[in-house]
Write an enzyme that holds these catalytic residues in place. Structure first.
Site, PDB file in Angstrom:
ATOM      1  N   ASN A  15       0.833  -1.216   0.000  1.00 17.57           N
ATOM      2  CA  ASN A  15       0.000   0.000   0.000  1.00 17.57           C
ATOM      3  C   ASN A  15       0.862   1.257   0.000  1.00 17.57           C
ATOM      4  OD1 ASN A  15      -3.063  -0.393   0.192  1.00 17.57           O
ATOM      5  ND2 ASN A  15      -2.287  -1.976   1.575  1.00 17.57           N
ATOM      6  N   MET A  91       1.288  -2.262  12.288  1.00 18.51           N
ATOM      7  CA  MET A  91       0.666  -3.233  13.196  1.00 18.51           C
ATOM      8  C   MET A  91       0.895  -2.917  14.674  1.00 18.51           C
ATOM      9  SD  MET A  91      -0.883  -5.028  11.036  1.00 18.51           S
ATOM     10  CE  MET A  91      -1.444  -6.503  11.895  1.00 18.51           C
ATOM     11  N   HIS A 110      -8.012  -0.426   6.236  1.00 16.56           N
ATOM     12  CA  HIS A 110      -8.379  -1.649   6.957  1.00 16.56           C
ATOM     13  C   HIS A 110      -9.051  -2.601   5.968  1.00 16.56           C
ATOM     14  CE1 HIS A 110      -9.400  -4.137  10.360  1.00 16.56           C
ATOM     15  NE2 HIS A 110     -10.622  -4.248   9.865  1.00 16.56           N
TER      16      HIS A 110
HETATM   17  C1  GRF Z   1      -3.243  -4.592   4.116  1.00 19.13           C
HETATM   18  O1  GRF Z   1      -4.168  -5.609   3.865  1.00 19.13           O
HETATM   19  C2  GRF Z   1      -3.869  -3.528   4.969  1.00 19.13           C
HETATM   20  O2  GRF Z   1      -5.218  -3.357   4.711  1.00 19.13           O
HETATM   21  C3  GRF Z   1      -3.681  -4.095   6.343  1.00 19.13           C
HETATM   22  O3  GRF Z   1      -2.414  -4.690   6.314  1.00 19.13           O
HETATM   23  C4  GRF Z   1      -2.088  -5.072   4.986  1.00 19.13           C
HETATM   24  C5  GRF Z   1      -0.797  -4.398   4.647  1.00 19.13           C
HETATM   25  O4  GRF Z   1      -0.276  -4.816   3.440  1.00 19.13           O
HETATM   26  N1  GRF Z   1      -3.859  -3.062   7.337  1.00 19.13           N
HETATM   27  P1  GRF Z   1       0.958  -4.039   2.790  1.00 19.13           P
HETATM   28  O5  GRF Z   1       2.064  -3.999   3.830  1.00 19.13           O
HETATM   29  O6  GRF Z   1       0.501  -2.677   2.404  1.00 19.13           O
HETATM   30  O7  GRF Z   1       1.353  -4.872   1.615  1.00 19.13           O
END
Ligand code: GRF
Length: 197
Positions: A15, A91, A110
């Site tokens: 992301n 996290m 989310h």
């Molecule tokens: C994503 O699914 C986001 O929605 C969740 O954690 C994941 C992160 O993925 N909070 P990335 O690190 O962006 O690949």
């Protein structure tokens, strides 16, 4: 005025990459920092490859002292002077002291259609419940977990026989479209929710 964006990650940072890549041309914002809570976050190398400054504030150094961790986080962020924080797979649970500092300036993505399935294991819970659709939500961060005003949602079908991983992969594609779309609008001062597709 260009908005300065810091992105907080814990993992692979896909992301984060979609956000960074979106902030070009006439976009009202630019990335100024990618910060992880662990040196092992795979997204750090991706951010460096994209030419974005990186930093690590390792929560383990603070041995459970959440306030001390957040003070260090806040201090490092402030050094880069961001106007907006984007949590992207970050996290760590943030306390009210921290969220209040960034009130109205901090976004999160989310992987569920909030208010359904706050917390973890969202895809397994959607499948278990027999939901016909799943998706993702971008919202403003408040002290309550996975709460706060909704700024955008994208929906995907849940297919018969889907595993949580298969559903997660389908949702992630939409996350990469939704988060940049919301950030662009938010950076321009518009909080009207984005709904995809
Ligand atoms: C994503 O699914 C986001 O929605 C969740 O954690 C994941 C992160 O993925 N909070 P990335 O690190 O962006 O690949």
């Amino acid at each position: 005025m260009t908005e300065r964006v810091a992105i907080l990650i814990s993992g692979s940072g896909s992301n984060m990459v979609s956000l960074v890549q979106s902030m070009t041309g006439d976009h009202p914002a630019r990335p100024v920092l990618v910060l992880a809570n662990s040196e092992t976050a795979g997204g750090l190398a991706k951010a460096r490859a994209l030419g974005v400054e990186t930093a690590v504030v390792d929560h383990r150094r603070f041995a459970g002292d959440r306030a001390a961790f957040e003070d260090a986080l806040h201090a490092r962020l402030t050094k880069s002077g961001p106007d907006i924080l984007c949590l992207a797979g970050f996290m760590r649970i943030l306390t009210e002291g921290f969220t209040r500092c960034w009130d109205g300036r901090m976004l999160n993505i989310h992987p569920s259609l909030l208010p359904k399935y706050r917390g973890l294991n969202t895809h397994a819970r959607a499948i278990e419940a027999g939901d016909g659709e799943a998706g993702c939500t971008v919202h403003e961060v408040t002290a309550a977990l996975d709460d706060g005003p909704i700024l955008g949602q994208a929906r995907v079908p849940v297919r018969p026989g889907d595993t949580p991983d298969e559903l997660a992969a389908r949702v992630l594609v939409q996350e990469h479209a939704l988060y940049p779309a919301v950030l662009r609008r938010f950076s321009a001062g518009d909080r009207t929710p984005v709904f995809l597709p």
